[in-house]
Design an enzyme around this catalytic site. Structure first.
Site, PDB file in Angstrom:
ATOM      1  N   SER A 141      25.916 -28.725 -37.727  1.00 35.41           N
ATOM      2  CA  SER A 141      24.744 -29.331 -38.366  1.00 35.41           C
ATOM      3  C   SER A 141      24.376 -28.608 -39.645  1.00 35.41           C
ATOM      4  O   SER A 141      24.590 -27.388 -39.762  1.00 35.41           O
ATOM      5  CB  SER A 141      23.555 -29.266 -37.399  1.00 35.41           C
ATOM      6  OG  SER A 141      22.339 -29.530 -38.058  1.00 35.41           O
ATOM      7  N   TYR A 179      17.690 -24.986 -32.325  1.00 37.56           N
ATOM      8  CA  TYR A 179      18.744 -25.994 -32.465  1.00 37.56           C
ATOM      9  C   TYR A 179      19.840 -25.481 -33.396  1.00 37.56           C
ATOM     10  O   TYR A 179      21.032 -25.560 -33.081  1.00 37.56           O
ATOM     11  CB  TYR A 179      18.153 -27.306 -33.012  1.00 37.56           C
ATOM     12  CG  TYR A 179      19.203 -28.337 -33.367  1.00 37.56           C
ATOM     13  CD1 TYR A 179      19.960 -28.945 -32.365  1.00 37.56           C
ATOM     14  CD2 TYR A 179      19.433 -28.712 -34.691  1.00 37.56           C
ATOM     15  CE1 TYR A 179      20.930 -29.882 -32.680  1.00 37.56           C
ATOM     16  CE2 TYR A 179      20.404 -29.648 -35.015  1.00 37.56           C
ATOM     17  CZ  TYR A 179      21.145 -30.235 -34.007  1.00 37.56           C
ATOM     18  OH  TYR A 179      22.112 -31.160 -34.314  1.00 37.56           O
TER      19      TYR A 179
END
Length: 339
Positions: free
Chosen positions: A130, A155
């Site tokens: 990501s 995350y």
């Protein structure tokens, strides 16, 4: 690709669905794996899945990545040529309030994938990372060759950890691994927790939208078809060792092991306020804006350097937000039967 048995984890998810559809269209045999969790409406996942199940070369397995036994059994039976791991607990915001969900899915789940690839060898493991791994980095555009050690939310930590775990397995067991840092993906069948979906729903219902950083946020919005094209081109390109890699001046994106990292982004940041203006135009309706400061754990700007992607697979994402948002709005109105 001479052999064509591919496992796509997270196949009922947003990117997994679009990728599986494209691979099927190209004649590959796709095994889709998903646990169909209720992080967002399961009905949307089932709708995506129904489209995939209509294809003869698609088989679905409802398995959680944390279930090592079920995963190993599947790998033993199917003998996959390639694995694309897109299954993960998504969302930066949710990781602040529900941290344990990320450790279980994104770390334990990914470890089980790595172990399965070790015990039942595959030609290439491609996995989703990501843009959030860039964290506090401010040097633009974000380059895979820059250090990323200052994440802003859990995350991002789990995605960076996936890259490190993959490297260890590439080193120990010579598993070719490629990590893909996706930049703000959007498009039809998109996730309901993402800004475009939330904004569209609220504007059509005449409700206000929360606009963080007073709309001055910039995002490298990337249309889902561009993400999929990048993945499809990279699947057969198994990572190889970089002979020029040096531990004295380590390049984070390559290695002495068969390991590689790429950005897949539009290479063209768009200010959030302009994004909203385009959406208003496509909807034919103005938004009621609730201007707010930057959220905790968020970054003011993302911008992908995609030089490696261009160099290695001759591809540069380039879909305009005007086209992309238009496609999403058309899908949304049709899916939710809005006149």
């Amino acid at each position: 690709m001479s052999s064509n048995r591919i496992l796509v984890t997270g196949a009922a998810g947003f990117i997994g669905f679009h990728l599986s559809k494209q691979l099927l269209a190209k004649g590959f045999e796709v095994a889709g794996l998903d646990n169909l969790n209720d992080y967002y409406e399961v009905g949307l996942k089932e709708s995506r899945l129904a489209i995939l199940k209509s294809q003869p070369n698609f088989s679905f397995y409802k398995i959680d990545l944390q279930s090592k036994t079920e995963l190993d059994t599947l790998f033993a039976q199917k003998k996959f040529d390639y694995v694309v791991n897109l299954a993960a607990q998504a969302g930066v915001r949710y990781s602040i309030t529900n941290p344990y969900a990320y450790l279980e899915s994104n770390l334990t789940g990914f470890l089980n994938i790595l172990e399965a690839c070790r015990n039942y060898p595959v030609k290439h493991l491609v996995y989703a990372s990501s843009s959030s791994v860039y964290g506090a980095n401010r040097k633009m555009p974000f380059s895979v060759h820059d250090n990323v050690d200052h994440p802003l939310a859990l995350y991002a930590v789990t995605k960076k950890s996936n890259e490190l775990m993959a490297h260890a397995y590439s080193n120990l067991y010579q598993i070719p691994t490629t990590g893909l840092r996706f930049f703000t993906v959007y498009g039809p069948y998109g996730r309901p927790d993402m800004a475009l979906f939330l904004f569209t729903k609220a504007i059509l219902e005449g409700k206000p939208i929360d606009v963080f950083n007073h709309g001055k946020m910039k995002r490298d919005f990337t249309y889902v078809d561009d993400i999929v094209e990048g993945i499809v081109r990279l699947i057969p390109k198994s990572s190889t060792a970089n002979p020029a890699w040096s531990g004295m001046n380590p390049d984070p994106a390559t290695s002495f092991a068969p390991y590689k990292i790429y950005n897949i982004g539009n290479n063209s940041p768009v200010e959030l306020m302009h994004f909203i203006e385009v959406l208003e135009d496509k909807l034919g309706k103005k938004a009621i804006k609730n201007l707010l400061p930057l959220q905790e754990g968020d970054v003011p700007e993302t911008y992908a350097n995609v030089d490696d992607l261009i160099h290695d697979v001759d591809f540069k994402p380039s879909t305009s937000i005007e086209y992309g948002i238009g496609q999403f709005v058309n899908w949304y109105k049709e899916y939710y039967k809005i006149k």
